[in-house]
Design a protein around this motif. Structure first.
Motif, PDB file in Angstrom:
ATOM      1  N   GLU A  91      -2.114  -9.552  -9.237  1.00 49.84           N
ATOM      2  CA  GLU A  91      -2.700  -8.852 -10.386  1.00 49.84           C
ATOM      3  C   GLU A  91      -1.973  -7.522 -10.573  1.00 49.84           C
ATOM      4  O   GLU A  91      -1.445  -6.964  -9.623  1.00 49.84           O
ATOM      5  N   PRO A  92      -1.948  -6.969 -11.783  1.00 49.37           N
ATOM      6  CA  PRO A  92      -2.446  -7.482 -13.059  1.00 49.37           C
ATOM      7  C   PRO A  92      -1.428  -8.456 -13.669  1.00 49.37           C
ATOM      8  O   PRO A  92      -0.354  -8.666 -13.102  1.00 49.37           O
ATOM      9  N   PRO A  93      -1.745  -9.065 -14.827  1.00 49.47           N
ATOM     10  CA  PRO A  93      -0.782  -9.967 -15.459  1.00 49.47           C
ATOM     11  C   PRO A  93       0.527  -9.258 -15.771  1.00 49.47           C
ATOM     12  O   PRO A  93       0.531  -8.092 -16.176  1.00 49.47           O
ATOM     13  N   LEU A  94       1.625  -9.960 -15.569  1.00 48.06           N
ATOM     14  CA  LEU A  94       2.953  -9.398 -15.817  1.00 48.06           C
ATOM     15  C   LEU A  94       3.293  -9.411 -17.303  1.00 48.06           C
ATOM     16  O   LEU A  94       3.964  -8.508 -17.803  1.00 48.06           O
ATOM     17  N   ILE A  95       2.824 -10.439 -18.005  1.00 52.87           N
ATOM     18  CA  ILE A  95       3.260 -10.647 -19.382  1.00 52.87           C
ATOM     19  C   ILE A  95       2.135 -11.288 -20.197  1.00 52.87           C
ATOM     20  O   ILE A  95       1.313 -12.031 -19.646  1.00 52.87           O
ATOM     21  N   THR A  96       2.084 -10.966 -21.477  1.00 52.32           N
ATOM     22  CA  THR A  96       1.181 -11.643 -22.406  1.00 52.32           C
ATOM     23  C   THR A  96       2.039 -12.404 -23.407  1.00 52.32           C
ATOM     24  O   THR A  96       2.933 -11.830 -24.024  1.00 52.32           O
ATOM     25  N   VAL A  97       1.768 -13.694 -23.541  1.00 52.35           N
ATOM     26  CA  VAL A  97       2.602 -14.560 -24.374  1.00 52.35           C
ATOM     27  C   VAL A  97       1.798 -15.102 -25.553  1.00 52.35           C
ATOM     28  O   VAL A  97       0.655 -15.526 -25.392  1.00 52.35           O
ATOM     29  N   LYS A  98       2.424 -15.070 -26.721  1.00 53.53           N
ATOM     30  CA  LYS A  98       1.846 -15.697 -27.901  1.00 53.53           C
ATOM     31  C   LYS A  98       2.674 -16.934 -28.228  1.00 53.53           C
ATOM     32  O   LYS A  98       3.891 -16.845 -28.385  1.00 53.53           O
ATOM     33  N   GLN A  99       2.003 -18.068 -28.319  1.00 56.93           N
ATOM     34  CA  GLN A  99       2.677 -19.318 -28.626  1.00 56.93           C
ATOM     35  C   GLN A  99       2.538 -19.619 -30.123  1.00 56.93           C
ATOM     36  O   GLN A  99       1.441 -19.583 -30.676  1.00 56.93           O
ATOM     37  N   GLN A 131      -1.923 -25.282 -22.488  1.00 54.26           N
ATOM     38  CA  GLN A 131      -3.182 -25.369 -23.218  1.00 54.26           C
ATOM     39  C   GLN A 131      -3.457 -26.821 -23.566  1.00 54.26           C
ATOM     40  O   GLN A 131      -2.552 -27.626 -23.727  1.00 54.26           O
ATOM     41  N   ASN A 132      -4.736 -27.135 -23.684  1.00 58.81           N
ATOM     42  CA  ASN A 132      -5.113 -28.496 -24.088  1.00 58.81           C
ATOM     43  C   ASN A 132      -5.093 -28.596 -25.604  1.00 58.81           C
ATOM     44  O   ASN A 132      -6.124 -28.695 -26.258  1.00 58.81           O
ATOM     45  N   MET A 160       9.081 -26.790 -33.426  1.00 56.43           N
ATOM     46  CA  MET A 160       9.038 -26.445 -32.007  1.00 56.43           C
ATOM     47  C   MET A 160       7.887 -25.482 -31.745  1.00 56.43           C
ATOM     48  O   MET A 160       7.436 -24.761 -32.653  1.00 56.43           O
ATOM     49  N   ILE A 161       7.409 -25.492 -30.522  1.00 56.09           N
ATOM     50  CA  ILE A 161       6.447 -24.486 -30.069  1.00 56.09           C
ATOM     51  C   ILE A 161       7.225 -23.491 -29.238  1.00 56.09           C
ATOM     52  O   ILE A 161       7.921 -23.860 -28.286  1.00 56.09           O
ATOM     53  N   TYR A 162       7.133 -22.220 -29.619  1.00 59.79           N
ATOM     54  CA  TYR A 162       8.008 -21.199 -29.033  1.00 59.79           C
ATOM     55  C   TYR A 162       7.182 -19.996 -28.574  1.00 59.79           C
ATOM     56  O   TYR A 162       6.315 -19.523 -29.304  1.00 59.79           O
ATOM     57  N   PRO A 163       7.471 -19.483 -27.364  1.00 66.59           N
ATOM     58  CA  PRO A 163       6.714 -18.343 -26.832  1.00 66.59           C
ATOM     59  C   PRO A 163       7.344 -16.997 -27.192  1.00 66.59           C
ATOM     60  O   PRO A 163       8.564 -16.833 -27.144  1.00 66.59           O
ATOM     61  N   PHE A 164       6.505 -16.055 -27.535  1.00 58.69           N
ATOM     62  CA  PHE A 164       6.928 -14.677 -27.785  1.00 58.69           C
ATOM     63  C   PHE A 164       6.171 -13.747 -26.856  1.00 58.69           C
ATOM     64  O   PHE A 164       4.961 -13.912 -26.668  1.00 58.69           O
ATOM     65  N   TYR A 184      -1.945 -19.843 -29.912  1.00 56.21           N
ATOM     66  CA  TYR A 184      -2.832 -19.221 -28.928  1.00 56.21           C
ATOM     67  C   TYR A 184      -2.079 -18.141 -28.156  1.00 56.21           C
ATOM     68  O   TYR A 184      -0.847 -18.040 -28.213  1.00 56.21           O
ATOM     69  N   GLU A 185      -2.839 -17.337 -27.430  1.00 57.48           N
ATOM     70  CA  GLU A 185      -2.275 -16.280 -26.583  1.00 57.48           C
ATOM     71  C   GLU A 185      -2.714 -16.527 -25.151  1.00 57.48           C
ATOM     72  O   GLU A 185      -3.826 -16.975 -24.894  1.00 57.48           O
ATOM     73  N   GLU A 186      -1.820 -16.256 -24.209  1.00 59.75           N
ATOM     74  CA  GLU A 186      -2.158 -16.420 -22.797  1.00 59.75           C
ATOM     75  C   GLU A 186      -1.436 -15.375 -21.958  1.00 59.75           C
ATOM     76  O   GLU A 186      -0.426 -14.807 -22.382  1.00 59.75           O
ATOM     77  N   LYS A 187      -1.959 -15.133 -20.781  1.00 58.17           N
ATOM     78  CA  LYS A 187      -1.358 -14.162 -19.870  1.00 58.17           C
ATOM     79  C   LYS A 187      -0.566 -14.909 -18.797  1.00 58.17           C
ATOM     80  O   LYS A 187      -0.925 -16.019 -18.391  1.00 58.17           O
ATOM     81  N   GLY A 188       0.523 -14.272 -18.369  1.00 59.48           N
ATOM     82  CA  GLY A 188       1.340 -14.840 -17.308  1.00 59.48           C
ATOM     83  C   GLY A 188       1.295 -13.948 -16.081  1.00 59.48           C
ATOM     84  O   GLY A 188       1.457 -12.725 -16.184  1.00 59.48           O
TER      85      GLY A 188
END
Length: 213
Positions: A91-99, A131-132, A160-164, A184-188
Motif C-alpha cells: 500500500e498505497p496503490p501505485l497507479i490509477t488506470v482508466k480503461q 473486470q467482469n 481495442m480496450i486501452y489503459p490510461f 471503468y477505473e481501477e487501481k494498480g
C-alpha cells in the motif's frame, strides 16, 4: 600502497556480491516504462536493490509470482489481487488506470460494440481479467501494448480496450482522432512474492514518500 589497493579491491568485490537484484513483471506501456519503472527503481535503489523488469503475460506472471520464479510485479489490478497466492500487496496503490474502448474514427463507439459477436476487440492480456465486462464480441489479447498501439494507429484493427494512467496521461491527447468510450477505473498495486516480506514496510515507506514528491 599495495595493501591499500588490495583493501579497495576487496571492498568493491564485497559490495558487488552483496548487491541485491530483483526481477519484476512489468507492462509494456509507454507511461509505465517512462515513469513508473524509474519510480520503482528509485524506491529500491534507496534500499540498495537493483531491479530488472520482464514483460510477460498476465497468466504467466501470476504463475511465476506464485512460485517465486519472479520476485514481484510492478503493478497488479485490484480485481486480480485475490487470485494470486504467496503475494504481498504494498500500500498505497501505485497507479490509477482508466480503461477506454477506443474505436476507429467514424465508427460507433458505445457498449453495443462489446455486445456484438461479429466484432473483434483487441486488448492487452493484462486487461482481460481486470473486470467482469459483458463482452460477447470476440477477444484477441496481446502481451505488448506497444504493438497494440501500432496496429490501431495504422488502422489494422477497429476496436481495442486501452489503459490510461489517470495521473500521467490526458486521454484526449492520445489517439486524438479516435472515438472513445470510458469503461471503468481501477487501481494498480505493487506486489511482492511472500519471500520478500521483510521488504514490505521499507518499500511502503519509500513509496509514500515518492508519491508525495
Amino acid at each position: 600502497m599495495r595493501w591499500l589497493l588490495i583493501l579497495l579491491l576487496f571492498t568493491v568485490s564485497t559490495s558487488a556480491l552483496t548487491q541485491k537484484n530483483l526481477v519484476f513483471a512489468s507492462i509494456n506501456h509507454p507511461t509505465v516504462i517512462d515513469y513508473y519503472e524509474p519510480l520503482l527503481r528509485s524506491i529500491y535503489a534507496e534500499l540498495g536493490i537493483n531491479l530488472d523488469f520482464v514483460y510477460i503475460s498476465g497468466e504467466r506472471s501470476e504463475v511465476s509470482l506464485q512460485s517465486g520464479l519472479i520476485d514481484g510485479a510492478l503493478a497488479y489490478s485490484e480485481a486480480n489481487l485475490a487470485s494470486v497466492e504467496n503475494m504481498i500487496v504494498v500500500e498505497p496503490p501505485l497507479i490509477t488506470v482508466k480503461q477506454y474502448l477506443l474505436c476507429q474514427q467514424g465508427l460507433d463507439c458505445t457498449p453495443s460494440v462489446l455486445e456484438d459477436p461479429e466484432n473483434t476487440i483487441f486488448m492487452a492480456s493484462v486487461v482481460k481479467k481486470s473486470q467482469n465486462l459483458e463482452i460477447k464480441a470476440s477477444i484477441e489479447t496481446m502481451t505488448s501494448i506497444t504493438v497494440l498501439e501500432k496496429l490501431f494507429t495504422h488502422n489494422r484493427i477497429k476496436y481495442m480496450i486501452y489503459p490510461f494512467s489517470s495521473e500521467r496521461n490526458d486521454v484526449n491527447l492520445v489517439f486524438a482522432k479516435a472515438e472513445r468510450f470510458f469503461l471503468y477505473e481501477e487501481k494498480g498495486f505493487h506486489v511482492l512474492n511472500i519471500k520478500h516480506k521483510e521488504l514490505e514496510e521499507k518499500v511502503q515507506k519509500q513509496l509514500i514518500k515518492k508519491l508525495k514528491d
